[in-house]
Design a protein around this motif. Structure first.
Motif, PDB file in Angstrom:
ATOM      1  N   ASN A 239     -29.848 107.561 -17.798  1.00 45.66           N
ATOM      2  CA  ASN A 239     -29.129 108.216 -16.729  1.00 45.66           C
ATOM      3  C   ASN A 239     -28.656 110.254 -17.369  1.00 45.66           C
ATOM      4  OD1 ASN A 239     -27.859 106.987 -14.181  1.00 45.66           O
ATOM      5  ND2 ASN A 239     -28.055 105.754 -16.102  1.00 45.66           N
ATOM      6  N   TYR A 240     -29.187 110.629 -16.172  1.00 46.29           N
ATOM      7  CA  TYR A 240     -28.946 111.986 -16.478  1.00 46.29           C
ATOM      8  C   TYR A 240     -28.563 112.892 -14.568  1.00 46.29           C
ATOM      9  CZ  TYR A 240     -28.877 117.045 -16.757  1.00 46.29           C
ATOM     10  OH  TYR A 240     -28.917 118.558 -17.685  1.00 46.29           O
ATOM     11  N   TRP A 241     -27.502 113.285 -14.363  1.00 49.13           N
ATOM     12  CA  TRP A 241     -26.479 113.283 -13.307  1.00 49.13           C
ATOM     13  C   TRP A 241     -26.831 115.047 -13.170  1.00 49.13           C
ATOM     14  CZ3 TRP A 241     -21.894 109.461 -11.297  1.00 49.13           C
ATOM     15  CH2 TRP A 241     -22.581 108.251 -11.341  1.00 49.13           C
TER      16      TRP A 241
ATOM     17  N   LEU B  73     -40.030 111.648  -6.903  1.00 50.07           N
ATOM     18  CA  LEU B  73     -38.898 111.181  -7.581  1.00 50.07           C
ATOM     19  C   LEU B  73     -39.651 110.581  -9.011  1.00 50.07           C
ATOM     20  CD1 LEU B  73     -37.759 108.607  -4.812  1.00 50.07           C
ATOM     21  CD2 LEU B  73     -36.243 111.039  -5.941  1.00 50.07           C
ATOM     22  N   PRO B  74     -39.371 110.995 -10.386  1.00 49.91           N
ATOM     23  CA  PRO B  74     -39.799 110.544 -11.286  1.00 49.91           C
ATOM     24  C   PRO B  74     -39.307 109.213 -11.668  1.00 49.91           C
ATOM     25  CG  PRO B  74     -37.333 111.786 -11.952  1.00 49.91           C
ATOM     26  CD  PRO B  74     -37.482 112.013 -10.384  1.00 49.91           C
ATOM     27  N   SER B  75     -39.140 108.523 -11.264  1.00 54.87           N
ATOM     28  CA  SER B  75     -39.076 107.115 -11.338  1.00 54.87           C
ATOM     29  C   SER B  75     -38.550 106.540  -9.895  1.00 54.87           C
ATOM     30  CB  SER B  75     -37.416 107.135 -12.152  1.00 54.87           C
ATOM     31  OG  SER B  75     -36.994 106.128 -11.923  1.00 54.87           O
ATOM     32  N   PRO B  76     -38.659 104.967  -9.963  1.00 59.19           N
ATOM     33  CA  PRO B  76     -38.193 103.860  -9.057  1.00 59.19           C
ATOM     34  C   PRO B  76     -36.369 103.728  -8.731  1.00 59.19           C
ATOM     35  CG  PRO B  76     -39.676 102.771 -10.139  1.00 59.19           C
ATOM     36  CD  PRO B  76     -39.284 104.082 -10.434  1.00 59.19           C
ATOM     37  N   ASP B  77     -35.544 103.862  -9.563  1.00 57.70           N
ATOM     38  CA  ASP B  77     -34.633 104.097  -9.508  1.00 57.70           C
ATOM     39  C   ASP B  77     -33.997 105.334  -9.159  1.00 57.70           C
ATOM     40  OD1 ASP B  77     -34.417 101.565  -9.649  1.00 57.70           O
ATOM     41  OD2 ASP B  77     -34.954 101.625 -12.466  1.00 57.70           O
ATOM     42  N   CYS B  78     -34.060 106.735  -9.051  1.00 53.67           N
ATOM     43  CA  CYS B  78     -34.241 107.792  -9.048  1.00 53.67           C
ATOM     44  C   CYS B  78     -32.941 108.426  -7.357  1.00 53.67           C
ATOM     45  CB  CYS B  78     -35.338 109.128  -9.160  1.00 53.67           C
ATOM     46  SG  CYS B  78     -34.772 109.280 -10.815  1.00 53.67           S
TER      47      CYS B  78
ATOM     48  N   ASN C  45     -25.226 114.002  -5.673  1.00 50.01           N
ATOM     49  CA  ASN C  45     -25.225 113.846  -6.875  1.00 50.01           C
ATOM     50  C   ASN C  45     -26.811 113.320  -7.046  1.00 50.01           C
ATOM     51  OD1 ASN C  45     -24.947 113.148  -8.808  1.00 50.01           O
ATOM     52  ND2 ASN C  45     -23.048 110.573  -8.579  1.00 50.01           N
ATOM     53  N   VAL C  46     -26.999 114.268  -7.996  1.00 51.95           N
ATOM     54  CA  VAL C  46     -29.110 113.981  -7.864  1.00 51.95           C
ATOM     55  C   VAL C  46     -28.209 112.586  -9.103  1.00 51.95           C
ATOM     56  CG1 VAL C  46     -30.718 115.267  -9.121  1.00 51.95           C
ATOM     57  CG2 VAL C  46     -29.090 116.098  -7.585  1.00 51.95           C
ATOM     58  N   HIS C  47     -29.296 111.706  -9.046  1.00 52.81           N
ATOM     59  CA  HIS C  47     -28.698 110.379  -9.588  1.00 52.81           C
ATOM     60  C   HIS C  47     -29.986 109.738 -10.164  1.00 52.81           C
ATOM     61  CE1 HIS C  47     -26.919 106.223  -8.996  1.00 52.81           C
ATOM     62  NE2 HIS C  47     -27.317 106.546 -10.309  1.00 52.81           N
ATOM     63  N   THR C  48     -30.106 110.834 -11.588  1.00 49.58           N
ATOM     64  CA  THR C  48     -31.714 110.283 -11.858  1.00 49.58           C
ATOM     65  C   THR C  48     -31.678 109.564 -12.606  1.00 49.58           C
ATOM     66  OG1 THR C  48     -31.888 113.158 -12.082  1.00 49.58           O
ATOM     67  CG2 THR C  48     -33.396 111.832 -12.775  1.00 49.58           C
ATOM     68  N   ARG C  49     -32.048 108.542 -12.767  1.00 49.36           N
ATOM     69  CA  ARG C  49     -31.936 106.675 -13.330  1.00 49.36           C
ATOM     70  C   ARG C  49     -33.304 106.714 -13.874  1.00 49.36           C
ATOM     71  NH1 ARG C  49     -28.074 102.996 -13.488  1.00 49.36           N
ATOM     72  NH2 ARG C  49     -29.054 101.116 -13.011  1.00 49.36           N
ATOM     73  N   TRP C  50     -33.494 106.597 -15.494  1.00 47.35           N
ATOM     74  CA  TRP C  50     -35.165 105.670 -15.179  1.00 47.35           C
ATOM     75  C   TRP C  50     -34.399 105.012 -17.312  1.00 47.35           C
ATOM     76  CZ3 TRP C  50     -32.796 109.919 -16.466  1.00 47.35           C
ATOM     77  CH2 TRP C  50     -32.462 111.036 -17.556  1.00 47.35           C
TER      78      TRP C  50
ATOM     79  N   GLU D 229     -39.397 114.150 -18.855  1.00 48.32           N
ATOM     80  CA  GLU D 229     -39.708 114.475 -16.972  1.00 48.32           C
ATOM     81  C   GLU D 229     -38.675 114.140 -15.879  1.00 48.32           C
ATOM     82  OE1 GLU D 229     -42.595 112.262 -14.395  1.00 48.32           O
ATOM     83  OE2 GLU D 229     -42.025 111.049 -16.077  1.00 48.32           O
ATOM     84  N   CYS D 230     -37.627 113.079 -16.362  1.00 49.15           N
ATOM     85  CA  CYS D 230     -36.371 113.252 -15.316  1.00 49.15           C
ATOM     86  C   CYS D 230     -35.266 114.213 -15.832  1.00 49.15           C
ATOM     87  CB  CYS D 230     -35.715 111.670 -16.087  1.00 49.15           C
ATOM     88  SG  CYS D 230     -36.703 110.042 -16.056  1.00 49.15           S
ATOM     89  N   ILE D 231     -35.094 114.171 -16.479  1.00 50.43           N
ATOM     90  CA  ILE D 231     -34.308 115.656 -16.474  1.00 50.43           C
ATOM     91  C   ILE D 231     -34.810 117.053 -16.183  1.00 50.43           C
ATOM     92  CG2 ILE D 231     -32.678 116.761 -18.764  1.00 50.43           C
ATOM     93  CD1 ILE D 231     -32.713 114.024 -20.124  1.00 50.43           C
ATOM     94  N   ALA D 232     -36.108 117.064 -16.606  1.00 57.16           N
ATOM     95  CA  ALA D 232     -36.528 118.518 -15.657  1.00 57.16           C
ATOM     96  C   ALA D 232     -36.805 118.529 -14.106  1.00 57.16           C
ATOM     97  CB  ALA D 232     -37.809 118.792 -16.380  1.00 57.16           C
ATOM     98  N   TRP D 233     -37.351 116.944 -13.972  1.00 58.94           N
ATOM     99  CA  TRP D 233     -36.897 116.513 -12.452  1.00 58.94           C
ATOM    100  C   TRP D 233     -35.884 117.676 -11.687  1.00 58.94           C
ATOM    101  CZ3 TRP D 233     -34.159 113.341  -9.546  1.00 58.94           C
ATOM    102  CH2 TRP D 233     -34.644 113.465  -7.638  1.00 58.94           C
ATOM    103  N   ALA D 234     -34.730 117.275 -12.205  1.00 55.25           N
ATOM    104  CA  ALA D 234     -33.429 116.842 -12.014  1.00 55.25           C
ATOM    105  C   ALA D 234     -32.783 118.270 -12.109  1.00 55.25           C
ATOM    106  CB  ALA D 234     -32.041 115.999 -12.486  1.00 55.25           C
TER     107      ALA D 234
END
Ligand code: FAD
Length: 475
Positions: A333-335, A358-363, A394-399, A407-412
């Motif tokens: 997780n990175y928020w 969205l970079p993952s199905p859980d974001c 809350n940009v709730h980035t989760r993978w 990739e996920c942190i950059a998207w957030a």
């Protein structure tokens, strides 16, 4: 038993003799866990799967006396000290690398006083455990939306959830707390006793001591609330959010309506053709008379043509766990978080654009609706200062795969940067990741920071409690 080498506060080594370790172990009512011992891995494993730290020793506290012993050892030996409540904080400060950790999860008591409508809660209690006890008496106090979150960290940062527009933040319902200070003294903090400390712990996080007991005011709630989800395809989000903003602006305090953009999980009430596709979800809860609730939620249900509308009377305890399956522990997780007094067209367009990538199905992009009773408290009445907000993002980035970290942190971060011109600049301290220390002063505390720094100098002059969104002691 051998000696143990731990990290000091400035990162150096400190070897503690076998006698001191044996004496500490013998004095504890709970347990001292060293690496490899039973309970060690359980205590150091927290919600965010990105955090994998190994303290040199963990005190699994059974009560305030254990906390005092651990704090005294940490101070006397100048040790790096971490404090764990429910272990949900995204920054992972509940666990330290190489230092001493105090794990409060064994402290699980909840004692409800139904006639006075109050509850005493120990710091290892989760929101679900708290709700189950209080709802046994038809009572509740505002906490968050995921039942495995800890009452302790949530409350010390402020705490909001479905009934906060009606009853305020968790801290607005905090009547008193017992706090173990850096000098090892246990003090009571309330409006009457140590009122400056009581002010500071209502938003100031773990900066001022270890809270070993919270006392909350409770309110009659439920047993059922009118609540549920209304799901739309993301393609209609712009027009829907236009309507949503109007509904939110005139909503009664009893109604909280949050919205989420994400990919549709394979839930049984969603048609299979939408599974995995981007959706906009309204999550609504009316706390009060069910008939009045139907009238209040009807305009939201009338927006567009939803894919699914599962608004129904639901036991409050069940509603409080409804999002748990999407928020299970162990994922990476990175928020990032922003605060808003209003939601502009520009902000909505950016959200929709990011939600399409969205970079993952859980974001998720999760928007909490605040306002109501929260905003009727003056900004300087508690350490938490943001009493003018209508929404928190809350940009709730989760993978799950570490290969996707960058990739996920950059998207957030990209979304965060694009939203900055539309936001207040303030941030909710409980949603900050570990790399945002520069936002603590102005973003998290703003006009209350100077007073907090002075109180930090009074209660923790050597910054023993530093593994948190840290307030530096004033010079
Ligand atoms: C899935 C999820 C959903 C969430 N939803 C919400 C929500 O709806 N509303 C909301 O307001 N927040 C929400 N949060 C944020 C939550 O409030 C913070 O993560 C909070 O810090 C969690 O508290 P904890 O005790 O579980 O965490 P921990 O990680 O154990 O503690 C966080 C920090 O608090 C301090 N601390 C903990 N216990 C004590 C204590 N007894 N004495 C002194 N200091 C202590 C320590 O500095 C520690 O590092 C959510 C978090 C997650 C992961």
């Amino acid at each position: 038993m051998a000696s143990v080498t731990l990290k000091t506060r400035d990162g150096g080594p400190r070897t503690i003799s076998a006698e001191t370790i044996t004496a500490l172990r013998g004095a504890l009512h709970g347990a001292l866990c060293l690496p490899g011992e039973p309970g060690y891995d359980l205590a150091r494993t927290i919600w965010n799967g990105m955090i994998d730290r190994r303290p040199a020793a963990i005190v699994r506290a059974a009560g305030a006396a254990d906390v005092i012993r651990a704090v005294n050892v940490a101070r006397e030996q100048d040790l790096l000290l971490a404090v764990r409540g429910g272990g949900h904080n995204i920054a992972g400060n509940a666990v330290c690398e190489g230092g001493l950790m105090i794990d409060l999860t064994p402290m699980k008591s909840v004692r409800v006083d139904p006639s006075n409508r109050t509850a005493r809660v120990e710091p290892g209690v989760t929101l679900g455990e708290f709700d189950r006890e209080t709802q046994g008496f038809g009572l509740a106090t505002p906490v968050g939306i995921n039942s495995t979150t800890g009452v302790a960290g949530l409350t010390l940062g402020a705490g909001f959830g479905w009934i906060s527009r009606k009853h305020g933040l968790s801290i607005d319902n905090l009547l008193a707390a017992d706090v173990v200070l850096a000098n090892g003294e246990l003090v009571h903090a309330s409006e009457k006793q140590n009122p400056d400390l009581f002010w500071a712990i209502r938003g100031g996080g773990g900066n001022f001591g270890v809270v070993t007991s919270f006392e909350f005011r409770l309110h009659p709630v439920g047993p059922e609330v009118l609540s549920g989800l209304i799901v739309h395809p993301l393609s209609r989000a712009a027009e829907l959010l236009d309507g949503y903003r109007r509904i939110a602006a005139s909503a009664p305090d009893e109604l909280a309506c949050w919205f989420v953009m994400r990919k549709a999980p394979p839930l049984p009430f969603l048609p299979p053709e939408y599974h995995g596709k981007e959706i906009l979800v309204f999550a609504a809860c009316y706390t009060g008379d069910l008939e009045k609730g139907r009238k209040a939620i009807a305009p939201l249900q009338a927006l567009g043509k939803p894919i699914a509308d599962v608004i129904a009377p639901t036991p409050f305890v069940a509603w409080q766990t409804i999002l748990d399956p999407l928020l299970t522990p162990g994922a990476r997780n990175y928020w990032q978080s922003h605060s808003f007094t209003q939601l502009s067209d520009g902000a909505v367009n950016i959200l929709i654009d990011s939600a399409r990538r969205l970079p993952s199905p859980d974001c998720e992009l999760a928007f909490a609706q605040l306002g109501g009773a929260i905003n009727r408290v003056p900004a300087q009445a508690t350490a938490y200062p943001h009493r003018d907000l209508e929404f928190v993002l809350n940009v709730h980035t989760r993978w799950s795969n570490s290969a996707q970290d960058q990739e996920c942190i950059a998207w957030a971060r990209e979304l965060f940067d694009r939203m900055t011109p539309h936001a207040t600049g303030g941030v909710y301290v409980n949603f900050m990741p570990e790399d945002e220390a520069q936002r603590v002063r102005a973003g998290a505390y703003g006009l209350n920071y100077e007073r907090l720094a002075k109180l930090k100098a009074k209660y923790d002059p050597d910054n023993l409690f530093r593994l948190n969104q840290n307030i530096r002691p004033a010079a």
